[in-house]
Motif scaffolding. Structure first.
Motif, PDB file in Angstrom:
ATOM      1  N   LEU A 159       9.832  -4.665   1.409  1.00 52.38           N
ATOM      2  CA  LEU A 159       9.721  -3.069   0.844  1.00 52.38           C
ATOM      3  C   LEU A 159      11.076  -3.126  -0.038  1.00 52.38           C
ATOM      4  CD1 LEU A 159       9.151  -1.399   4.173  1.00 52.38           C
ATOM      5  CD2 LEU A 159       7.737  -1.200   1.851  1.00 52.38           C
ATOM      6  N   ASP A 160      11.905  -3.824  -0.125  1.00 55.70           N
ATOM      7  CA  ASP A 160      13.172  -3.756  -1.107  1.00 55.70           C
ATOM      8  C   ASP A 160      12.683  -4.114  -2.655  1.00 55.70           C
ATOM      9  OD1 ASP A 160      14.661  -2.227   0.613  1.00 55.70           O
ATOM     10  OD2 ASP A 160      15.862  -4.593   1.347  1.00 55.70           O
ATOM     11  N   PHE A 161      11.961  -5.197  -2.272  1.00 53.66           N
ATOM     12  CA  PHE A 161      11.437  -5.902  -3.500  1.00 53.66           C
ATOM     13  C   PHE A 161      10.491  -5.118  -4.439  1.00 53.66           C
ATOM     14  CE2 PHE A 161       8.545  -9.192  -5.700  1.00 53.66           C
ATOM     15  CZ  PHE A 161       9.500  -9.902  -6.611  1.00 53.66           C
ATOM     16  N   VAL A 162       9.884  -4.222  -3.767  1.00 55.08           N
ATOM     17  CA  VAL A 162       8.880  -3.284  -4.539  1.00 55.08           C
ATOM     18  C   VAL A 162       9.831  -2.024  -4.876  1.00 55.08           C
ATOM     19  CG1 VAL A 162       6.814  -1.951  -4.240  1.00 55.08           C
ATOM     20  CG2 VAL A 162       6.940  -4.346  -3.751  1.00 55.08           C
ATOM     21  N   LYS A 163       9.793  -1.372  -6.268  1.00 53.85           N
ATOM     22  CA  LYS A 163      10.174  -0.548  -6.953  1.00 53.85           C
ATOM     23  C   LYS A 163       9.588   0.850  -7.180  1.00 53.85           C
ATOM     24  CE  LYS A 163      13.718  -3.408  -7.019  1.00 53.85           C
ATOM     25  NZ  LYS A 163      14.318  -3.517  -5.913  1.00 53.85           N
ATOM     26  N   PRO A 164       9.806   1.936  -6.545  1.00 57.62           N
ATOM     27  CA  PRO A 164       9.010   3.006  -6.681  1.00 57.62           C
ATOM     28  C   PRO A 164       8.750   3.534  -8.027  1.00 57.62           C
ATOM     29  CG  PRO A 164      10.706   3.643  -4.996  1.00 57.62           C
ATOM     30  CD  PRO A 164      10.994   2.093  -5.637  1.00 57.62           C
ATOM     31  N   ASP A 165       9.710   3.224  -9.192  1.00 64.02           N
ATOM     32  CA  ASP A 165       9.571   3.305 -10.579  1.00 64.02           C
ATOM     33  C   ASP A 165       8.430   2.373 -11.026  1.00 64.02           C
ATOM     34  OD1 ASP A 165      11.425   5.024 -10.747  1.00 64.02           O
ATOM     35  OD2 ASP A 165      12.730   3.704 -12.025  1.00 64.02           O
ATOM     36  N   SER A 166       8.440   1.273 -10.400  1.00 64.50           N
ATOM     37  CA  SER A 166       7.425   0.224 -11.068  1.00 64.50           C
ATOM     38  C   SER A 166       6.136   0.744 -10.467  1.00 64.50           C
ATOM     39  CB  SER A 166       7.650  -1.100 -10.398  1.00 64.50           C
ATOM     40  OG  SER A 166       8.851  -1.618 -11.081  1.00 64.50           O
ATOM     41  N   LEU A 167       5.732   1.014  -9.345  1.00 65.02           N
ATOM     42  CA  LEU A 167       4.603   1.577  -8.665  1.00 65.02           C
ATOM     43  C   LEU A 167       4.067   2.564  -9.714  1.00 65.02           C
ATOM     44  CD1 LEU A 167       5.517   1.792  -5.103  1.00 65.02           C
ATOM     45  CD2 LEU A 167       3.880   0.312  -6.205  1.00 65.02           C
ATOM     46  N   ALA A 168       4.961   3.628  -9.809  1.00 67.09           N
ATOM     47  CA  ALA A 168       4.687   5.045 -10.776  1.00 67.09           C
ATOM     48  C   ALA A 168       4.348   4.471 -12.039  1.00 67.09           C
ATOM     49  CB  ALA A 168       6.096   5.875 -10.803  1.00 67.09           C
ATOM     50  N   GLN A 169       4.825   3.512 -12.815  1.00 63.73           N
ATOM     51  CA  GLN A 169       4.435   3.347 -14.103  1.00 63.73           C
ATOM     52  C   GLN A 169       3.178   2.451 -14.160  1.00 63.73           C
ATOM     53  OE1 GLN A 169       6.352  -0.322 -15.650  1.00 63.73           O
ATOM     54  NE2 GLN A 169       6.897   0.894 -17.657  1.00 63.73           N
ATOM     55  N   SER A 170       2.965   1.684 -13.176  1.00 64.40           N
ATOM     56  CA  SER A 170       1.583   0.728 -12.884  1.00 64.40           C
ATOM     57  C   SER A 170       0.513   1.818 -12.959  1.00 64.40           C
ATOM     58  CB  SER A 170       1.584   0.060 -11.848  1.00 64.40           C
ATOM     59  OG  SER A 170       2.670  -0.973 -11.972  1.00 64.40           O
ATOM     60  N   TYR A 171       0.775   2.911 -11.935  1.00 61.23           N
ATOM     61  CA  TYR A 171      -0.359   4.066 -11.685  1.00 61.23           C
ATOM     62  C   TYR A 171      -0.338   4.479 -13.030  1.00 61.23           C
ATOM     63  CZ  TYR A 171      -1.755   8.625 -10.637  1.00 61.23           C
ATOM     64  OH  TYR A 171      -2.194   9.991 -10.799  1.00 61.23           O
ATOM     65  N   ALA A 172       0.622   5.066 -13.664  1.00 64.48           N
ATOM     66  CA  ALA A 172       0.395   5.915 -15.038  1.00 64.48           C
ATOM     67  C   ALA A 172      -0.384   4.801 -16.068  1.00 64.48           C
ATOM     68  CB  ALA A 172       1.725   6.163 -15.541  1.00 64.48           C
ATOM     69  N   GLN A 173      -0.110   3.648 -16.201  1.00 60.50           N
ATOM     70  CA  GLN A 173      -0.918   2.922 -17.244  1.00 60.50           C
ATOM     71  C   GLN A 173      -2.148   2.860 -16.920  1.00 60.50           C
ATOM     72  OE1 GLN A 173       0.764   2.862 -19.744  1.00 60.50           O
ATOM     73  NE2 GLN A 173       2.720   2.664 -19.156  1.00 60.50           N
ATOM     74  N   CYS A 174      -2.646   2.624 -15.656  1.00 52.23           N
ATOM     75  CA  CYS A 174      -4.115   2.712 -15.054  1.00 52.23           C
ATOM     76  C   CYS A 174      -4.680   3.821 -15.430  1.00 52.23           C
ATOM     77  CB  CYS A 174      -4.202   2.235 -13.559  1.00 52.23           C
ATOM     78  SG  CYS A 174      -3.705   0.464 -13.469  1.00 52.23           S
ATOM     79  N   LEU A 175      -4.051   4.929 -15.217  1.00 48.25           N
ATOM     80  CA  LEU A 175      -4.827   6.081 -15.430  1.00 48.25           C
ATOM     81  C   LEU A 175      -4.868   6.418 -16.795  1.00 48.25           C
ATOM     82  CD1 LEU A 175      -5.182   8.738 -13.677  1.00 48.25           C
ATOM     83  CD2 LEU A 175      -3.267   9.798 -14.159  1.00 48.25           C
ATOM     84  N   ARG A 176      -3.943   6.171 -17.769  1.00 45.27           N
ATOM     85  CA  ARG A 176      -4.170   6.208 -19.214  1.00 45.27           C
ATOM     86  C   ARG A 176      -5.327   5.233 -19.645  1.00 45.27           C
ATOM     87  NH1 ARG A 176       1.537   5.966 -19.620  1.00 45.27           N
ATOM     88  NH2 ARG A 176       2.485   7.980 -20.049  1.00 45.27           N
ATOM     89  N   LEU A 177      -5.458   4.006 -18.924  1.00 46.73           N
ATOM     90  CA  LEU A 177      -6.901   3.340 -19.149  1.00 46.73           C
ATOM     91  C   LEU A 177      -7.956   3.999 -19.076  1.00 46.73           C
ATOM     92  CD1 LEU A 177      -8.131   0.480 -19.790  1.00 46.73           C
ATOM     93  CD2 LEU A 177      -8.072   0.183 -17.559  1.00 46.73           C
ATOM     94  N   PHE A 178      -7.977   4.533 -17.679  1.00 48.62           N
ATOM     95  CA  PHE A 178      -9.264   5.442 -17.369  1.00 48.62           C
ATOM     96  C   PHE A 178      -9.468   6.504 -18.333  1.00 48.62           C
ATOM     97  CE2 PHE A 178      -8.368   4.406 -12.507  1.00 48.62           C
ATOM     98  CZ  PHE A 178      -8.495   3.291 -12.906  1.00 48.62           C
ATOM     99  N   GLU A 179      -8.393   7.168 -18.691  1.00 47.62           N
ATOM    100  CA  GLU A 179      -8.693   8.260 -19.616  1.00 47.62           C
ATOM    101  C   GLU A 179      -9.126   7.865 -21.144  1.00 47.62           C
ATOM    102  OE1 GLU A 179      -5.039  11.157 -17.853  1.00 47.62           O
ATOM    103  OE2 GLU A 179      -4.614   9.756 -19.435  1.00 47.62           O
ATOM    104  N   LEU A 180      -8.667   6.782 -21.420  1.00 49.36           N
ATOM    105  CA  LEU A 180      -9.137   6.139 -22.384  1.00 49.36           C
ATOM    106  C   LEU A 180     -10.582   5.766 -22.850  1.00 49.36           C
ATOM    107  CD1 LEU A 180      -7.381   3.416 -24.977  1.00 49.36           C
ATOM    108  CD2 LEU A 180      -9.828   3.745 -24.786  1.00 49.36           C
ATOM    109  N   LEU A 181     -10.992   5.097 -21.552  1.00 52.87           N
ATOM    110  CA  LEU A 181     -12.473   4.754 -21.273  1.00 52.87           C
ATOM    111  C   LEU A 181     -13.345   5.919 -21.125  1.00 52.87           C
ATOM    112  CD1 LEU A 181     -11.989   1.696 -18.701  1.00 52.87           C
ATOM    113  CD2 LEU A 181     -12.543   1.477 -20.944  1.00 52.87           C
ATOM    114  N   GLU A 182     -12.750   6.991 -20.504  1.00 55.83           N
ATOM    115  CA  GLU A 182     -13.686   8.122 -20.409  1.00 55.83           C
ATOM    116  C   GLU A 182     -13.881   8.842 -21.763  1.00 55.83           C
ATOM    117  OE1 GLU A 182     -14.726  10.141 -17.672  1.00 55.83           O
ATOM    118  OE2 GLU A 182     -14.375   8.583 -16.225  1.00 55.83           O
TER     119      GLU A 182
END
Lengths: 453, 453, 453
Positions: free
Chosen positions: A332-355
């Protein structure tokens, strides 16, 4: 930092923390490619998103494969002569090699040793080992502990069951206006490992929550499946409908502190590949694009030549490129909340672009339309205001000949998709554009074309 | 150096020496585009490989050309007043300009001088000059000797004959399973010149010896022909069957110490071009690829637009890029046994690649097959052994969709052809691949298409 | 410098001076998109080349646009209480915003100020402002003068007329052997501005004079039109025949001291784009090629998606990249006779290349023809003379398979078009080449294809 930026940033922080908390909840569960751990994990997901859970019986054929016996484990340990558990599954589920067959016997260290796995370069970490398709058993332990084991007789107990049961997977389907689908797939078969497994699950669940609350042109299918055998089984069960998948992502290793890596689909220039590259280019400071290669995660199956689906793999540091990979240090220490949030945000941008990535036809294709009388143009020539807006308007008009998507135009104009999309919306509103149906494109070849029939 | 490497190296050394000895045997013969020297050379080749010798009569039409009169020379010299031969064909056959017409007369130095050719920049070298298609005569000599000629009367004797006869060429045809051919062409029209002429002959003969002893999918045609008029005549005589040529090489200048140079065919991306680039990339330390240009050797004819055959030119230092070119310094010392052996080895690798460059179809195209139960996969995941082997297996499976040759796959995977081919063989053995016929591809255009009919 | 170079240079100097003198003649005229200034300009052009002048009535529809009211102005000024004209149109026509509506009233500085435009960064320059499509009025002045205006009441007089009239443009059509056209278009709507407007006019007129005196394969159409509304009107009036335009150039800003810039057509790889790049590469020391973008001059209309004509834009420093742009500093000093002459020369080379860019078919496509007996080849092999000539001959022969233009060959051979063309002419003369008709190529799509019908 503006007020809006700061708000977005604090929302990102909150999101990252929430995903990390969900990972912490799932962390202790002992998952494998089948068994109770997967079910428990899927039930936890089901509390958050509308998940349908499927059970595929052991022995079911899936192309070249067969769904294996179900594996469950109650206890497992190595006990010394003093009655102390020197290796104990209950202390860390990585201690037991996944799919170990039942054992209950005493043996000297010499006989035990071939069944012990360690990481001499990282003596404090427990490695992760599996033996799914060959009957075997083993224990994984810290190399430091291994070196301290005296030569004596040990009692080895693995209280596991390999029995007919089923392979379990979950599917969250969000229907959209169209039956064309975006597939998001992540694996759920790893025990207490965080980046490799739980990070993908956490981000996928959050994306599904978000998309469930939005209006969708595409349908979305989120798969939570055991690696390899899970995707193969799913593809076998859904062979007739996979051509609906127009874009897809395998999500894995999305929580470490490294930069984002996008591995392209086998097609290499699929819309999802270009869209993700565009998103990353216009948002990220640094990222890596890599070409498809037939190693890695479930993209191997989605991109097998008989399917050749436009499915890429979104990750941060690729597997095997960080030493913590497949060891107890992927925690759990190896994984960063910031990284999770940024990964989520880029995927969401991808969906928005595809839409939003549609094709329009300029309704006034001969010469420019007079934007001024439609309120889309500065009235006194020579002023510099709204310059990018106008340029975006002109690009959309010039390139909307029925052959270019908005992404094509954004790439050609070297402007962000958002700007091009805003321009298209403004032009649509005044009737200068009309949407045009997108041509069908599928790479899927029939068995006949493969010369198999 | 391993035992195997050292064995291969000593075999290479032996091969290089053997080719060099054959060159030494051919070196003294006075060759030209016709005449006894070519015949004598072909008879020496015939002792080693099954060579058919053809005689095409003077006056025979060959497209825009006509087979010229046959030229033979018995003696030629320039004698001073003291009766000493100051230039003597018998001392070095380069002294006589090739195709010199008969002369027997006395003249002062002033009249002789326009017929004398030297290399002022290399005063110790004799240049090489020809005058095939315009009646003329001349002598070539060391510039140092030229400067020592006193002003006096000289007796000039050229005892040559220009008479109806024939153009002679040799052809070694090795039939294979298919009538599709690989053409290897080298010129035999240069007198005592080593790199430019004899090196190509020596390597071609050795390649023919090797291939004659092997099982062949392709048929092989080795041509030993006079430059330009020889290839033109051969093409004219074989016009109806040249479409069988699927790959070809002109071999020239393959013995100097410089790096290997491959000049691509006019098509530029023919299979032979890509295959040779692959071979060189995966074996050589340094090499040069150059695009086709319509100057050089007989590739000019094979790649003329009416044929456009996939024939490249394999050489080391390109002609004109070494000062010894077309002079007596292009002698037996200039050519290195090592270079001959290396040139031979790369050509052989090319043949092996072309023989093995097939298209397969994955018989289990939907998802990966289970390699483990076929003994093709490590059983405990996480071990690093045989990693490249597995990657090669997966590449072959992933890309074998009936559209890619093994070379395509090797290039895409950035693995050597050998590794990809081994993987394909392993998969073929377990029934996971099936060979697929290769599509016909010929660039040959009819006279009608040229608007000539 | 050779005699020929020096002669060419002195001829260039003379040409440059002549073009500059013509600009000086046109400089004082107050042009706008309609009105007497344009007519006066066209009459001056008509004295030099056969120009047809067209009048299109106000109110005529042109696609999305309407020909506006005609604007003419007699006088305009701002007078202070002492009766002094503090801003005076008669002193410089840039003082009045183009298309200003009539005004005659007194007002305090506070009311006047919103109608005054200056360039604070260049306090000695008068800016250029227009308001064609929104009724408005304004004055432009030196910022230094603006700052000296005291707070008092001013008399504002604009004696202009906005009345039904017409839009005026001129067309010089030079018929050639073919009805296929080369279009040259320049705008005539700017008042006393030199680089932006007059330089293009001067070079176009000179090119028309030169081409009128030559034999032409192509027809040439020189357009002298108001920017935007002029090209739109012309396209609307000539919609049925624009497919005759095979190549085109918008000429603008061709007189400043900067390097030449060529902006490619929307097609990007049209013959005119490749030809201009070739001309510049083989002549210029430094130049810039830029991709099409939908901002700029009338190429915006010619390259709108419903026309997509192969029309590029030839200029020197792009508009907006020099501070003098659209200000009184773009005057006769800013434009250099040398630059005009060089711009003229490159355009002429482009025309010559396009005229000569034909497709030939080698009449002896199988093997090389024997150039020697046609006097096209050195007779004693080994001499270095005429090497480039021979290489050019061989390139033309090798590539003339009916699929390559001479420009294709020049690019492939990396030789100048001139050399390739000379070689083609020599081969044509001896019957080794025959001209081959060029395939029709037009990008023009019908309304139906646009889904508009």
């Amino acid at each position: 930092m503006t007020g809006a930026d700061s708000e977005e940033s604090s929302r990102g922080e909150e999101l990252g923390e929430a995903m990390h908390r969900f990972m912490a909840e799932l962390y202790p569960i002992c998952r494998s490619i089948t068994g109770g751990g997967v079910r428990e994990t899927l039930h936890a997901i089901q509390k958050r998103i509308p998940l349908q859970i499927y059970e595929v019986p052991s022995g079911t054929k899936a192309f070249d494969w067969t769904v294996p016996l179900e594996w469950n484990v109650t206890d497992a340990y190595v006990m010394n002569q003093a009655g102390k558990r020197v290796i104990d599954f209950k202390a860390h589920n990585l201690h037991l090699m996944s799919y170990s067959s039942p054992v209950r016997k005493k043996m000297p260290l010499a006989d035990l040793r071939p069944h012990l796995f360690t990481l001499p370069d990282h003596p404090e970490w427990i490695p992760y080992r599996t033996s799914y398709y060959k009957e075997s058993w083993g224990f994984c332990l810290r190399h430091a502990d291994f070196e301290r084991l005296p030569e004596e007789e040990y009692e080895v107990v693995i209280d596991s069951r390999l029995q007919p049961g089923s392979l379990t997977y979950g599917e969250a389907y969000l229907p959209g206006e169209s039956s064309d689908e975006i597939l998001i797939s992540c694996h759920v078969c790893h025990p207490s490992l965080c980046n490799d497994n739980l990070s993908g699950i956490a981000v996928a669940v959050k994306l599904a929550e978000t998309m469930a609350a939005r209006q969708r042109r595409y349908s979305y299918r989120f798969l939570f499946i055991p690696g390899t055998i899970g995707s193969i089984t799913w593809l076998a069960q859904n062979e007739q409908t996979v051509s609906r998948i127009k874009h897809g992502l395998v999500l894995t290793g999305v929580g470490d502190a490294g930069r984002i890596t996008y591995k392209k689909s086998r097609q290499g220039n699929a819309e999802v590949d270009r869209a993700m590259a565009h998103v990353l280019k216009h948002v990220e400071e640094a990222f890596t694009l890599i070409d498809f290669f037939p190693y890695g995660y479930d993209e191997r199956q989605y991109c097998s030549p008989g399917f050749d689906l436009p499915v890429g793999c979104f990750m941060r540091t690729p597997h095997g490129h960080y030493p913590e990979y497949h060891s107890s240090a992927d925690n759990l220490d190896f994984v960063k909340p910031d990284s999770l949030a940024q990964s989520y945000a880029q995927c969401l941008r991808l969906f928005e672009l595809l839409e939003g990535n549609r094709i329009y036809v300029n309704q006034n294709p001969k010469c420019e339309p007079q934007l001024g009388r439609r309120g889309l143009y500065r009235t006194v020539a020579g002023q510099q205001e709204k310059q990018w807006t106008e340029l975006a308007l002109f690009w959309v008009l010039n390139a909307s000949d029925g052959r270019h998507t908005l992404l094509d135009i954004a790439e050609r104009a070297d402007l962000s998709f958002d700007k091009i999309q805003s321009a298209a919306e403004a032009l649509l509103e005044v009737g200068l554009l009309k949407e045009c149906p997108r041509p069908e494109s599928t790479q899927w070849r029939s068995d006949h074309e493969y010369g198999l029939l």
